[in-house]
Scaffold this motif. Sequence first.
Motif, PDB file in Angstrom:
ATOM      1  N   GLN A 188      83.591  28.024  48.178  1.00 11.36           N
ATOM      2  CA  GLN A 188      84.690  28.171  48.940  1.00 11.36           C
ATOM      3  C   GLN A 188      84.497  27.258  50.290  1.00 11.36           C
ATOM      4  O   GLN A 188      85.327  26.547  50.862  1.00 11.36           O
ATOM      5  CB  GLN A 188      85.056  29.598  49.188  1.00 11.36           C
ATOM      6  N   ARG A 190      84.653  23.774  49.387  1.00  8.15           N
ATOM      7  CA  ARG A 190      86.047  23.367  49.136  1.00  8.15           C
ATOM      8  C   ARG A 190      87.062  23.344  50.210  1.00  8.15           C
ATOM      9  O   ARG A 190      87.758  22.637  50.543  1.00  8.15           O
ATOM     10  CB  ARG A 190      86.477  24.064  48.043  1.00  8.15           C
ATOM     11  N   ILE A 191      86.916  24.614  51.047  1.00  5.00           N
ATOM     12  CA  ILE A 191      87.955  24.896  51.888  1.00  5.00           C
ATOM     13  C   ILE A 191      87.556  24.173  53.416  1.00  5.00           C
ATOM     14  O   ILE A 191      88.477  23.741  54.300  1.00  5.00           O
ATOM     15  CB  ILE A 191      88.149  26.501  52.138  1.00  5.00           C
ATOM     16  N   VAL A 192      86.237  24.331  53.867  1.00 11.11           N
ATOM     17  CA  VAL A 192      85.829  24.025  55.074  1.00 11.11           C
ATOM     18  C   VAL A 192      85.044  22.660  55.481  1.00 11.11           C
ATOM     19  O   VAL A 192      85.596  21.805  56.030  1.00 11.11           O
ATOM     20  CB  VAL A 192      84.920  25.228  55.607  1.00 11.11           C
TER      21      VAL A 192
END
Lengths: 219, 256
Positions: free
Chosen positions: A129, A132-134
């Motif tokens: 995550q 992928r997100i940051v």
Amino acid sequence: MDYVIEFIPQIARGLNITISVLIASALFAYIMAFFSGLCRLSNNVIVRKFTGFYVEIFRGTSLIVQLFWLYYAIPMLFGIQLGSNWWVGVFAIGLNYGAYLSEVVRTSILSVAQGQYEAATALNMSRFQRMRIVIFPQAVRMMLPEFGNYTIQILKGTSLVSLIAMSDILYYGDILRGSYQQQTPIIYGIVLVLYFILALPLIWLTKKGEKIAKKGVAS
Amino acid sequence: MSEPIVQFKNVHKSFGDVEVLKGIDLDISPSEKVAIIGPSGSGKTTIIRMLMTLEKITSGDIIVDGQNLWKMEKNGSMVEANQKHLRSIRGDIGMVFQHFNLFPHMTILENCMTAPIHVKKEEKTEVRKRSIQMLERVGLGDKLDNYPNQLSGGQKQRVAMARALVMRPKVMLFDEVTSALDPELVGEVLEVIRDIAKNDDMAMILVTHEMDFALDIADKVVFLDEGVIAESGSASQVIEHSQNERLQSFLSRFRN
């Protein structure tokens, strides 16, 4: 002037090869870039070393020699055909620029601030995550200008496929020169202009990428 | 006294050959507000970074809500915790950083919403509502769609606090959250912390150089010096009655 009008359609016959090789090898290069760029950041030593080997080999030798290897040498040595010469061209250019671009991917990811990793961890994100997100969305913004630059390089690199009997614009230019020796400057002038016209949208995209990169990253 | 929410038991930490923490024992009960003070380089920040799992411990135990943070049981013996184990525990802990560390590619509302949605798998409309409430609480209800680089340092830090609070941690860590701010912006951030300290019942650990503020809101003050807790107690105990010379000389630097 008559020659110009006569030559343009002849040379332009090579556009479909130049453009199709450009698009396919650019896409292939991007895929290789992300794949090997991420592999080089892997925790697994073998994965890291193996992709490092690929990157250094393809960065460290010339594209034209790689092209000849894939087209002439490997089929002779191993008795395997790697596909049509269009595919061989796409493979060689894609692998070569993929190696350069993987360094762009790797360094962009590494240049995302340490604090971003820490904030993501403090919000209890998993490693995936967090990436992928940051991390990844910020890294991609930093990659954009370099990807634009290398795509322009790939366009110019496609001219090498004329050496493995692919009929791109340079190939048709060479053919024409055989019959019109005196008009050589005009012929290569047209080839030059065609490459430049093809590069224009890429230059525009690169500038756009630079703007996006500037906007999204600085905190 | 209820069970402590966080316990440090003889925690040591070395960076290379340098031992920065030399056996920390500290109990923090739920809803307790603890200020960690001390000279720079004394290891204050390292304490809360270990609790946030940003820094490994060298030896000892950190217990969070009854569970050992850095060790887990495997085949009957205690081994070093893996990522999964750390994740299962650190969800109870939130942190605000000196340099804000907001996600620059997201609006401030998205900054607040992303973790509850992706990490806690909460329902989006509820998270949105809660995030907006939280941003309003820190005084940024009119900036929801702004990006972090459009905000002042004080505003960024208030967003960072909202982002941490939306996760509803049981323990909030504040790592010198005003140190990177211009002096005139410190007040607005301290106001928000004071509000949280007063109205929320989570435990808080503040590492700070804002001495008066820390002494004002803290239930317990911990004076860290050369890697050990040299003094610990209520604000008045530590300030007024301590015989510790180094503490007195440290405090005198903040009085003028």
